[in-house]
Design a protein around this motif. Structure first.
Motif, PDB file in Angstrom:
ATOM      1  N   ASP A  52      -9.273  -5.655  27.726  1.00 36.36           N
ATOM      2  CA  ASP A  52     -10.434  -5.449  26.864  1.00 36.36           C
ATOM      3  C   ASP A  52     -11.347  -4.417  27.521  1.00 36.36           C
ATOM      4  N   LEU A  53     -11.725  -3.396  26.777  1.00 37.52           N
ATOM      5  CA  LEU A  53     -12.577  -2.331  27.323  1.00 37.52           C
ATOM      6  C   LEU A  53     -13.920  -2.853  27.817  1.00 37.52           C
ATOM      7  N   ASN A  54     -14.403  -3.929  27.231  1.00 38.80           N
ATOM      8  CA  ASN A  54     -15.708  -4.453  27.614  1.00 38.80           C
ATOM      9  C   ASN A  54     -15.680  -5.133  28.984  1.00 38.80           C
ATOM     10  N   TYR A  55     -14.559  -5.770  29.319  1.00 37.65           N
ATOM     11  CA  TYR A  55     -14.472  -6.515  30.578  1.00 37.65           C
ATOM     12  C   TYR A  55     -13.789  -5.717  31.688  1.00 37.65           C
ATOM     13  N   LYS A  56     -12.910  -4.793  31.290  1.00 43.76           N
ATOM     14  CA  LYS A  56     -12.173  -3.963  32.263  1.00 43.76           C
ATOM     15  C   LYS A  56     -11.417  -4.800  33.288  1.00 43.76           C
ATOM     16  N   LYS A  57     -10.795  -5.871  32.814  1.00 43.04           N
ATOM     17  CA  LYS A  57      -9.922  -6.682  33.655  1.00 43.04           C
ATOM     18  C   LYS A  57      -8.482  -6.499  33.180  1.00 43.04           C
ATOM     19  N   LEU A  58      -7.590  -6.186  34.120  1.00 41.20           N
ATOM     20  CA  LEU A  58      -6.166  -6.172  33.814  1.00 41.20           C
ATOM     21  C   LEU A  58      -5.637  -7.586  34.047  1.00 41.20           C
ATOM     22  N   VAL A  59      -5.178  -8.224  33.005  1.00 40.83           N
ATOM     23  CA  VAL A  59      -4.748  -9.619  33.106  1.00 40.83           C
ATOM     24  C   VAL A  59      -3.274  -9.713  32.739  1.00 40.83           C
ATOM     25  N   TYR A  60      -2.484 -10.240  33.676  1.00 43.52           N
ATOM     26  CA  TYR A  60      -1.059 -10.447  33.452  1.00 43.52           C
ATOM     27  C   TYR A  60      -0.764 -11.930  33.605  1.00 43.52           C
ATOM     28  N   CYS A  61      -0.354 -12.579  32.531  1.00 35.95           N
ATOM     29  CA  CYS A  61       0.015 -13.989  32.570  1.00 35.95           C
ATOM     30  C   CYS A  61       1.537 -14.070  32.611  1.00 35.95           C
ATOM     31  N   ASN A  62       2.069 -14.329  33.797  1.00 34.76           N
ATOM     32  CA  ASN A  62       3.511 -14.317  33.995  1.00 34.76           C
ATOM     33  C   ASN A  62       4.140 -15.663  33.643  1.00 34.76           C
ATOM     34  N   SER A  63       5.302 -15.586  33.033  1.00 33.22           N
ATOM     35  CA  SER A  63       6.077 -16.789  32.716  1.00 33.22           C
ATOM     36  C   SER A  63       7.396 -16.824  33.471  1.00 33.22           C
TER      37      SER A  63
END
Length: 226
Positions: A52-63
């Motif tokens: 999200d451009l507003n938060y600038k967090k790269l989030v990877y939810c691995n399975s």
């Protein structure tokens, strides 16, 4: 005159709303990474990503192969398992140079280099490809060398990163583009890095891309445990 003014006002309003509506701010989807290191070892990683451009967090939810979450925020990358930070790495800010940020901000064709102080040294044409050489700003020349960007059919095709001593340290290739609500996004990225002459190779594949999805708000601003 009043009728003409009203028409112009509503025309301007319609154009403004259309422009605003086209400024997307978040992207999510599935990804898988097939990696092969210089020693012949292979690894597969799969999961979902959120940005999200507003938060600038790269989030990877691995399975796979493990159930965990990786969050890159500011200059730190966190590995989170069972709501606990198990690893923490210092890293340069990654979000604004991620493929997700560049796609949402329509900067993917030049990899955002024009917004980071890099300048064009030369432009060449090779058949149906345009190759542009970018030079780093003065304060980064001790760290970065030039970057070569190839564009084919008006889409980013490849990148070559060269260090300050003239050695190729990384190559990236972008393929299988698709258009999602006006956002151009490559569904396959090949990344080759070189360390002491040894090659590490990985292919990232994306699918089920969604733009401005609204049902996973907590993931885009994933909380980092204390």
């Amino acid at each position: 005159m009043k009728r003409k003014f009203s028409f112009l006002f509503f025309l301007f309003l319609s154009i403004s709303l259309l422009t605003w509506a086209q400024k997307y701010y978040r992207i999510t989807g599935d990804y898988s990474i097939k990696a092969k290191s210089f020693d012949g070892k292979s690894q597969l990683t799969a999961g979902k990503f959120y940005y999200d451009l507003n938060y600038k967090k790269l989030v990877y939810c691995n399975s796979f192969p493990a159930v965990d979450v990786w969050v890159s925020f500011d200059t730190v990358t966190y590995r989170i398992v069972d709501n606990k930070v198990t690893k923490r790495y210092l890293a340069p800010p990654l979000s604004e140079f991620s493929i997700f940020h560049l796609a949402l901000t329509s900067q993917i064709k030049n990899y955002g280099l024009n917004a980071s102080g890099f300048t064009i040294q030369k432009v060449e044409k090779n058949n149906n490809m345009v190759i542009t050489t970018w030079m780093p700003p003065a304060h980064l020349k001790k760290i970065f060398g030039k970057v070569l960007i190839s564009v084919k059919e008006n889409r980013l095709s490849g990148l070559i990163f060269i260090d300050s001593e003239g050695t190729v340290i990384r190559k990236q290739f972008f393929d299988k583009y698709d258009n999602f609500l006006g956002v151009e996004f490559p569904l396959e990225v090949v990344d080759i890095t070189y360390t002491n002459g040894l090659e590490n190779y990985q292919v990232t594949s994306y699918k089920n891309i969604m733009i401005d999805e609204v049902y996973s708000n907590d993931f885009y601003n994933y909380p980092i445990p204390d």
